[in-house]
Motif scaffolding. Structure first.
Motif, PDB file in Angstrom:
ATOM      1  N   GLU A  18       0.815  -1.224   0.000  1.00  0.00           N
ATOM      2  CA  GLU A  18       0.000   0.000   0.000  1.00  0.00           C
ATOM      3  C   GLU A  18       0.845   1.269   0.000  1.00  0.00           C
ATOM      4  N   CYS A  19       2.122   1.164   0.307  1.00  0.00           N
ATOM      5  CA  CYS A  19       2.956   2.364   0.470  1.00  0.00           C
ATOM      6  C   CYS A  19       3.374   2.952  -0.882  1.00  0.00           C
ATOM      7  N   PRO A  20       3.025   4.195  -1.163  1.00  0.00           N
ATOM      8  CA  PRO A  20       3.378   4.817  -2.445  1.00  0.00           C
ATOM      9  C   PRO A  20       4.867   5.098  -2.596  1.00  0.00           C
ATOM     10  N   ASN A  21       5.610   5.011  -1.487  1.00  0.00           N
ATOM     11  CA  ASN A  21       7.043   5.309  -1.521  1.00  0.00           C
ATOM     12  C   ASN A  21       7.925   4.078  -1.333  1.00  0.00           C
ATOM     13  N   ASN A  22       7.272   2.907  -1.252  1.00  0.00           N
ATOM     14  CA  ASN A  22       8.043   1.693  -0.972  1.00  0.00           C
ATOM     15  C   ASN A  22       8.917   1.891   0.268  1.00  0.00           C
ATOM     16  N   ALA A  23       8.319   2.459   1.299  1.00  0.00           N
ATOM     17  CA  ALA A  23       9.051   2.741   2.542  1.00  0.00           C
ATOM     18  C   ALA A  23       8.941   1.613   3.560  1.00  0.00           C
ATOM     19  N   ILE A  24       8.133   0.607   3.256  1.00  0.00           N
ATOM     20  CA  ILE A  24       7.876  -0.475   4.213  1.00  0.00           C
ATOM     21  C   ILE A  24       8.583  -1.753   3.759  1.00  0.00           C
ATOM     22  N   TYR A  25       9.277  -2.360   4.690  1.00  0.00           N
ATOM     23  CA  TYR A  25      10.040  -3.579   4.393  1.00  0.00           C
ATOM     24  C   TYR A  25       9.755  -4.653   5.433  1.00  0.00           C
ATOM     25  N   GLU A  26       9.885  -5.904   4.997  1.00  0.00           N
ATOM     26  CA  GLU A  26       9.778  -7.018   5.934  1.00  0.00           C
ATOM     27  C   GLU A  26      11.014  -7.024   6.822  1.00  0.00           C
ATOM     28  N   GLY A  27      10.860  -7.453   8.046  1.00  0.00           N
ATOM     29  CA  GLY A  27      11.974  -7.498   8.978  1.00  0.00           C
ATOM     30  C   GLY A  27      13.175  -8.242   8.395  1.00  0.00           C
ATOM     31  N   GLY A  36      11.583   1.330  -5.630  1.00  0.00           N
ATOM     32  CA  GLY A  36      10.237   1.829  -5.873  1.00  0.00           C
ATOM     33  C   GLY A  36      10.111   3.329  -5.999  1.00  0.00           C
ATOM     34  N   THR A  37      11.225   4.023  -6.165  1.00  0.00           N
ATOM     35  CA  THR A  37      11.182   5.480  -6.336  1.00  0.00           C
ATOM     36  C   THR A  37      12.020   5.863  -7.563  1.00  0.00           C
ATOM     37  N   SER A  70      13.113   7.927   6.241  1.00  0.00           N
ATOM     38  CA  SER A  70      13.580   8.812   5.167  1.00  0.00           C
ATOM     39  C   SER A  70      12.782   8.634   3.880  1.00  0.00           C
ATOM     40  N   LYS A  71      11.944   7.597   3.801  1.00  0.00           N
ATOM     41  CA  LYS A  71      11.105   7.399   2.621  1.00  0.00           C
ATOM     42  C   LYS A  71       9.631   7.652   2.911  1.00  0.00           C
ATOM     43  N   CYS A  72       9.268   7.774   4.177  1.00  0.00           N
ATOM     44  CA  CYS A  72       7.855   7.951   4.533  1.00  0.00           C
ATOM     45  C   CYS A  72       7.454   9.417   4.443  1.00  0.00           C
ATOM     46  N   THR A  73       6.403   9.689   3.679  1.00  0.00           N
ATOM     47  CA  THR A  73       5.876  11.060   3.551  1.00  0.00           C
ATOM     48  C   THR A  73       4.515  11.172   4.223  1.00  0.00           C
ATOM     49  N   GLU A  74       4.180  10.209   5.047  1.00  0.00           N
ATOM     50  CA  GLU A  74       2.846  10.154   5.660  1.00  0.00           C
ATOM     51  C   GLU A  74       1.775  10.127   4.563  1.00  0.00           C
ATOM     52  N   CYS A  75       2.206   9.657   3.393  1.00  0.00           N
ATOM     53  CA  CYS A  75       1.345   9.561   2.198  1.00  0.00           C
ATOM     54  C   CYS A  75       0.964  10.927   1.627  1.00  0.00           C
ATOM     55  N   GLN A  76       1.611  11.996   2.066  1.00  0.00           N
ATOM     56  CA  GLN A  76       1.327  13.329   1.526  1.00  0.00           C
ATOM     57  C   GLN A  76       1.541  13.330   0.010  1.00  0.00           C
ATOM     58  N   LEU A 106       7.341  17.200   4.189  1.00  0.00           N
ATOM     59  CA  LEU A 106       6.936  15.895   3.658  1.00  0.00           C
ATOM     60  C   LEU A 106       6.751  15.957   2.141  1.00  0.00           C
ATOM     61  N   MET A 107       6.224  17.086   1.654  1.00  0.00           N
ATOM     62  CA  MET A 107       6.055  17.238   0.209  1.00  0.00           C
ATOM     63  C   MET A 107       7.413  17.371  -0.488  1.00  0.00           C
ATOM     64  N   SER A 108       8.367  18.020   0.183  1.00  0.00           N
ATOM     65  CA  SER A 108       9.724  18.101  -0.377  1.00  0.00           C
ATOM     66  C   SER A 108      10.344  16.709  -0.460  1.00  0.00           C
ATOM     67  N   LYS A 109      10.061  15.903   0.556  1.00  0.00           N
ATOM     68  CA  LYS A 109      10.567  14.526   0.543  1.00  0.00           C
ATOM     69  C   LYS A 109       9.949  13.747  -0.617  1.00  0.00           C
ATOM     70  N   LYS A 110       8.657  13.950  -0.839  1.00  0.00           N
ATOM     71  CA  LYS A 110       7.983  13.281  -1.962  1.00  0.00           C
ATOM     72  C   LYS A 110       8.645  13.679  -3.284  1.00  0.00           C
ATOM     73  N   THR A 111       8.942  14.968  -3.443  1.00  0.00           N
ATOM     74  CA  THR A 111       9.579  15.437  -4.672  1.00  0.00           C
ATOM     75  C   THR A 111      10.970  14.827  -4.826  1.00  0.00           C
ATOM     76  N   ALA A 112      11.700  14.742  -3.728  1.00  0.00           N
ATOM     77  CA  ALA A 112      13.042  14.150  -3.775  1.00  0.00           C
ATOM     78  C   ALA A 112      12.976  12.681  -4.192  1.00  0.00           C
ATOM     79  N   LEU A 113      11.907  12.010  -3.782  1.00  0.00           N
ATOM     80  CA  LEU A 113      11.767  10.589  -4.098  1.00  0.00           C
ATOM     81  C   LEU A 113      11.242  10.330  -5.504  1.00  0.00           C
ATOM     82  N   HIS A 114      10.345  11.200  -5.955  1.00  0.00           N
ATOM     83  CA  HIS A 114       9.634  10.898  -7.203  1.00  0.00           C
ATOM     84  C   HIS A 114       9.815  11.948  -8.295  1.00  0.00           C
ATOM     85  N   GLY A 115      10.443  13.072  -7.980  1.00  0.00           N
ATOM     86  CA  GLY A 115      10.636  14.118  -8.971  1.00  0.00           C
ATOM     87  C   GLY A 115       9.405  14.995  -9.120  1.00  0.00           C
TER      88      GLY A 115
END
Ligand code: SF4
Ligand code: SF4
Length: 115
Positions: A18-27, A36-37, A70-76, A106-115
């Motif tokens: 569900e994560c748009p930033n691929n910020a979630i990983y299995e242990g 994913g970015t 560092s990859k989580c944008t709170e889905c912003q 958070l929006m700046s982080k999204k831009t850094a991840l996805h352009g």
């Protein structure tokens, strides 16, 4: 602020896709900013250190799923609310007080991840 996964996690895996930033990983899984970015080259993490986007980093957690702050944008920019928290059956995706960030940050982080 970023979201974190607590030790209450039952490792169901529902949040990961569900994560748009691929910020979630299995242990125990190594993570990279570029997973994913669209991020390339030098990337500044939330702790101020700089990594290469393609570099593999040590797992944040081993026993449960984890979120890379560092990859989580709170889905912003993608969703009205954190998707991981929405789907988690045991409500263990909670605000990470260690990483308080403004919506603008958070929006700046999204831009850094996805352009
Ligand atoms: S809040 Fe959104 S961006 Fe952050 S880990 Fe959860 S699904 Fe991913
Ligand atoms: S949805 Fe919740 S319980 Fe399932 S893996 Fe994610 S954090 Fe853990």
């Amino acid at each position: 602020m970023a979201i974190k996964i607590t030790e209450e996690c039952i490792n169901c895996g529902a949040c990961e896709p569900e994560c748009p930033n691929n910020a979630i990983y299995e242990g125990g899984v190594e993570w990279a900013i570029a997973d994913g970015t669209a991020a390339k080259g030098a990337y500044t993490l939330v702790d101020g250190s700089v990594v290469d986007a393609d570099a593999k980093n040590a797992p944040v957690g081993v026993d449960t799923y984890f979120i890379v702050a560092s990859k989580c944008t709170e889905c912003q920019g993608f969703h009205d609310e954190p998707q991981c928290a929405s789907v988690c059956p045991v409500d263990c995706c909670v605000a990470d007080e260690a990483y308080v960030e403004t919506v603008e940050a958070l929006m700046s982080k999204k831009t850094a991840l996805h352009g």
